[in-house]
Design a protein around this motif. Structure first.
Motif, PDB file in Angstrom:
ATOM      1  N   GLN A  44       0.829  -1.208   0.000  1.00 27.71           N
ATOM      2  CA  GLN A  44       0.000   0.000   0.000  1.00 27.71           C
ATOM      3  C   GLN A  44       0.864   1.260   0.000  1.00 27.71           C
ATOM      4  N   VAL A  45       1.928   1.256   0.797  1.00 30.40           N
ATOM      5  CA  VAL A  45       2.837   2.409   0.828  1.00 30.40           C
ATOM      6  C   VAL A  45       3.560   2.539  -0.512  1.00 30.40           C
ATOM      7  N   ALA A  46       3.949   1.415  -1.092  1.00 28.69           N
ATOM      8  CA  ALA A  46       4.587   1.437  -2.409  1.00 28.69           C
ATOM      9  C   ALA A  46       3.660   2.064  -3.449  1.00 28.69           C
ATOM     10  N   GLU A  47       2.381   1.718  -3.357  1.00 26.38           N
ATOM     11  CA  GLU A  47       1.390   2.287  -4.281  1.00 26.38           C
ATOM     12  C   GLU A  47       1.267   3.788  -4.081  1.00 26.38           C
ATOM     13  N   ASP A  48       1.237   4.242  -2.829  1.00 21.34           N
ATOM     14  CA  ASP A  48       1.130   5.677  -2.547  1.00 21.34           C
ATOM     15  C   ASP A  48       2.354   6.438  -3.047  1.00 21.34           C
ATOM     16  N   LEU A  49       3.517   5.837  -2.875  1.00 20.00           N
ATOM     17  CA  LEU A  49       4.762   6.498  -3.284  1.00 20.00           C
ATOM     18  C   LEU A  49       5.004   6.379  -4.787  1.00 20.00           C
ATOM     19  N   GLY A  50       4.262   5.478  -5.432  1.00 21.06           N
ATOM     20  CA  GLY A  50       4.481   5.257  -6.857  1.00 21.06           C
ATOM     21  C   GLY A  50       5.821   4.625  -7.138  1.00 21.06           C
ATOM     22  N   ASP A  51       6.302   3.796  -6.188  1.00 25.89           N
ATOM     23  CA  ASP A  51       7.635   3.204  -6.314  1.00 25.89           C
ATOM     24  C   ASP A  51       7.648   1.854  -5.613  1.00 25.89           C
ATOM     25  N   VAL A  52       7.613   0.772  -6.394  1.00 22.08           N
ATOM     26  CA  VAL A  52       7.633  -0.560  -5.780  1.00 22.08           C
ATOM     27  C   VAL A  52       8.986  -0.862  -5.145  1.00 22.08           C
ATOM     28  N   ASN A  53      10.007  -0.080  -5.499  1.00 22.32           N
ATOM     29  CA  ASN A  53      11.351  -0.303  -4.959  1.00 22.32           C
ATOM     30  C   ASN A  53      11.725   0.724  -3.891  1.00 22.32           C
ATOM     31  N   TYR A  54      10.738   1.223  -3.165  1.00 25.42           N
ATOM     32  CA  TYR A  54      11.058   2.279  -2.203  1.00 25.42           C
ATOM     33  C   TYR A  54      11.957   1.786  -1.069  1.00 25.42           C
ATOM     34  N   LEU A  55      11.949   0.492  -0.790  1.00 31.19           N
ATOM     35  CA  LEU A  55      12.899  -0.060   0.189  1.00 31.19           C
ATOM     36  C   LEU A  55      14.062  -0.768  -0.492  1.00 31.19           C
ATOM     37  N   ASP A  56      14.157  -0.638  -1.796  1.00 29.07           N
ATOM     38  CA  ASP A  56      15.213  -1.323  -2.548  1.00 29.07           C
ATOM     39  C   ASP A  56      15.595  -0.476  -3.768  1.00 29.07           C
ATOM     40  N   PRO A  57      16.038   0.771  -3.534  1.00 31.31           N
ATOM     41  CA  PRO A  57      16.161   1.742  -4.626  1.00 31.31           C
ATOM     42  C   PRO A  57      17.086   1.344  -5.768  1.00 31.31           C
ATOM     43  N   ASN A  58      18.182   0.652  -5.487  1.00 37.51           N
ATOM     44  CA  ASN A  58      19.084   0.216  -6.546  1.00 37.51           C
ATOM     45  C   ASN A  58      19.126  -1.299  -6.675  1.00 37.51           C
ATOM     46  N   GLN A  59      18.124  -1.975  -6.057  1.00 33.76           N
ATOM     47  CA  GLN A  59      18.094  -3.435  -6.006  1.00 33.76           C
ATOM     48  C   GLN A  59      19.377  -4.012  -5.402  1.00 33.76           C
ATOM     49  N   ILE A  60      19.942  -3.272  -4.482  1.00 35.39           N
ATOM     50  CA  ILE A  60      21.141  -3.690  -3.745  1.00 35.39           C
ATOM     51  C   ILE A  60      21.122  -2.902  -2.439  1.00 35.39           C
ATOM     52  N   ASN A  61      21.761  -3.425  -1.391  1.00 36.47           N
ATOM     53  CA  ASN A  61      21.724  -2.772  -0.076  1.00 36.47           C
ATOM     54  C   ASN A  61      20.282  -2.532   0.370  1.00 36.47           C
ATOM     55  N   ARG A  62      19.560  -3.604   0.485  1.00 33.51           N
ATOM     56  CA  ARG A  62      18.134  -3.573   0.794  1.00 33.51           C
ATOM     57  C   ARG A  62      17.853  -2.892   2.143  1.00 33.51           C
ATOM     58  N   ARG A  63      16.862  -2.020   2.163  1.00 33.88           N
ATOM     59  CA  ARG A  63      16.441  -1.365   3.393  1.00 33.88           C
ATOM     60  C   ARG A  63      15.442  -2.235   4.144  1.00 33.88           C
ATOM     61  N   PHE A  64      15.315  -1.984   5.448  1.00 28.88           N
ATOM     62  CA  PHE A  64      14.330  -2.700   6.247  1.00 28.88           C
ATOM     63  C   PHE A  64      13.771  -1.771   7.320  1.00 28.88           C
ATOM     64  N   ILE A  65      12.547  -2.063   7.743  1.00 28.83           N
ATOM     65  CA  ILE A  65      11.878  -1.338   8.828  1.00 28.83           C
ATOM     66  C   ILE A  65      11.241  -2.391   9.734  1.00 28.83           C
ATOM     67  N   ILE A  66      11.655  -2.440  10.989  1.00 35.38           N
ATOM     68  CA  ILE A  66      11.118  -3.426  11.931  1.00 35.38           C
ATOM     69  C   ILE A  66      10.324  -2.709  13.013  1.00 35.38           C
ATOM     70  N   LEU A  67       9.021  -2.954  13.011  1.00 36.15           N
ATOM     71  CA  LEU A  67       8.124  -2.359  14.005  1.00 36.15           C
ATOM     72  C   LEU A  67       7.834  -3.305  15.164  1.00 36.15           C
ATOM     73  N   THR A  68       7.897  -4.612  14.886  1.00 39.09           N
ATOM     74  CA  THR A  68       7.503  -5.596  15.874  1.00 39.09           C
ATOM     75  C   THR A  68       8.239  -6.911  15.638  1.00 39.09           C
ATOM     76  N   PRO A  69       8.530  -7.656  16.704  1.00 40.60           N
ATOM     77  CA  PRO A  69       9.157  -8.968  16.539  1.00 40.60           C
ATOM     78  C   PRO A  69       8.305  -9.937  15.726  1.00 40.60           C
ATOM     79  N   GLN A  70       7.000  -9.678  15.620  1.00 45.33           N
ATOM     80  CA  GLN A  70       6.100 -10.539  14.858  1.00 45.33           C
ATOM     81  C   GLN A  70       6.492 -10.644  13.387  1.00 45.33           C
ATOM     82  N   GLN A  71       7.243  -9.688  12.894  1.00 48.36           N
ATOM     83  CA  GLN A  71       7.619  -9.689  11.486  1.00 48.36           C
ATOM     84  C   GLN A  71       8.462 -10.904  11.100  1.00 48.36           C
TER      85      GLN A  71
END
Length: 428
Positions: free
Chosen positions: A53-80
């Motif tokens: 949903q956030v990718a859709e809002d930003l218009g960028d499916v690679n918003y956590l992977d901008p160069n398809q290398i050095n992948r970003r991550f966001i951890i909100l909860t251990p449940q992930q």
């Protein structure tokens, strides 16, 4: 893709984030990456924190992977840790995240009570321009940050605690003691709750990547094997004593590699007969041939009797394709001799009758590679090679899409573990 989404065949098993404080923390992580915050009151995330949903809002499916290398991550909860990774350029991203979260479980549990954890899975390459860039990645390091800098403040507090213990007169430093109190208000008691991840470096082993149209890397002692389209930049360019390059179109050499390195199970009665593997392949083939001959035919009500009747009525088509007769002959030979003489089978047909060795560490990756040589088996493609399945799906007409979705929903989704164990011998 709406049909896939409605039936949990894409973006399934994600975690819904709707608590205001978690959304606020997520937005802080987005801001740290230089991205716009989401205004949504609810969205879903995967293990890496990626949200469709956030990718859709930003218009960028690679918003956590901008160069398809050095992948970003966001951890909100251990449940992930129990979630899938639904969008990545590397097949081992999910495993690397699992290892990181498992190795630092106590830290993540403590930190996410107060803060959001975010960062990058960093390696030695900033951008992939040829195969050599990929091969230079031997390990990755998790660069970990937090929005309120709880990790940094915990490190700072630990340093001051050490100073207080080691310097006899440190307790007289009022300013330092006040600073420690202020830091402790944010971090809590760091003696009870570790707040700094201490396992952040992990090996980068065998994987598939979406770079250069899809590329496999297998790692063995003394030799790394790259399997890709020969047009990929850097193919066979260097280090022949360390790197073997195989064309993804050369079925003979790819099969020989998998066999010689012990990654596949040859067709033997011990597993073939109880698994129903050849029957599964034959069923997938017949359905594919029906669709090719009559693209508008609805197979929703095609039972076994109807399919058998179609086979008899279309013998010339079946025989000209050759695959169905081969599978029947293979089944008879295995029943009579207990095995199939693989050396007598044409290279490309060999992939029809083998599977990855279930106990090999590269079993999933090997089954993914096998599926590239058996594209009509959309179920195997979906299980092991989802990027390829989704590409195939884009070219399906509406009738075939409906049939594929219904088949996956009525079989694989009903018992994923059972399906994988029966056909592929996999227990996880």
């Amino acid at each position: 893709m709406n049909l896939l989404r409605d039936n949990d065949l894409i973006y399934g098993r994600l975690l819904t984030i709707e608590e205001p404080h978690l959304i606020e923390r997520y937005n802080k992580a987005l801001a740290a990456f230089g991205l716009k915050p989401t205004a949504r009151a609810s969205f879903e995330i995967d293990r890496s924190g990626y949200s469709p949903q956030v990718a859709e809002d930003l218009g960028d499916v690679n918003y956590l992977d901008p160069n398809q290398i050095n992948r970003r991550f966001i951890i909100l909860t251990p449940q992930q840790i129990d979630l899938p990774v639904v969008h990545t350029a590397f097949s081992n991203t999910s495993q690397l995240l699992f290892e990181f979260m498992t190795s630092n479980q106590r830290v993540i549990n403590a930190l996410t009570i107060k803060d959001v954890i975010y960062g990058e899975i960093e390696d030695s390459v900033a951008k992939v321009e040829d195969i050599e860039d990929l091969l230079s990645i031997n390990q990755v390091e998790f660069k970990v940050l937090s929005a309120e800098d709880v990790t940094g403040k915990a490190t700072q507090l630990a340093t001051l605690v050490d100073r207080l213990k080691q310097e006899p007169d440190a307790w007289r430093d009022t300013a330092m003691l006040e600073e420690m109190v202020d830091l402790a208000k944010v971090t809590g008691d760091i003696r009870e709750n570790a707040l700094v991840p201490d396992h952040v470096i992990f090996r980068h082993n065998a994987y598939w990547t979406s770079h250069f149209g899809g590329l496999y890397v297998f790692v063995d002692p003394g030799m790394t094997t790259v399997i890709s389209d020969p047009s990929a930049p850097g193919f066979r360019r260097s280090r022949p004593w360390q790197v073997s390059y195989l064309s993804l179109h050369d079925a003979d050499k790819v099969f020989e590699f998998l066999l010689s390195t012990g990654r596949i199970e040859l067709p033997r009665a011990s597993w073939i007969e109880k698994s129903g593997y050849l029957e599964h392949r034959a069923d997938m083939l017949v359905r594919s041939l029906i669709h090719q001959s009559d693209p508008k035919r609805d197979l929703g009500k095609a039972d076994r009797v109807w399919l058998q009747t179609w086979i008899h009525s279309n013998a010339s088509l079946i025989n000209s394709d050759g695959t169905f007769p081969f599978l029947n002959a293979a089944k008879r030979e295995i029943s009579q001799l207990g095995q199939l003489k693989i050396e007598d089978v044409p290279p490309r047909q060999r992939f029809l009758v083998v599977r990855a060795r279930p106990d090999h560490p590269d079993a999933w990756l090997t089954n993914s590679l096998i599926s590239d040589f058996v594209p009509f088996d959309f179920m195997s493609r979906y299980v092991f090679n989802k990027p390829a399945f989704y590409r195939d799906y884009e070219d399906f007409n509406e009738v075939w899409r409906a049939h594929v979705v219904a088949t996956l929903k009525d079989t694989y989704l009903k018992d994923k573990a059972g399906f994988r164990q029966r056909l592929y011998g996999l227990t996880d």
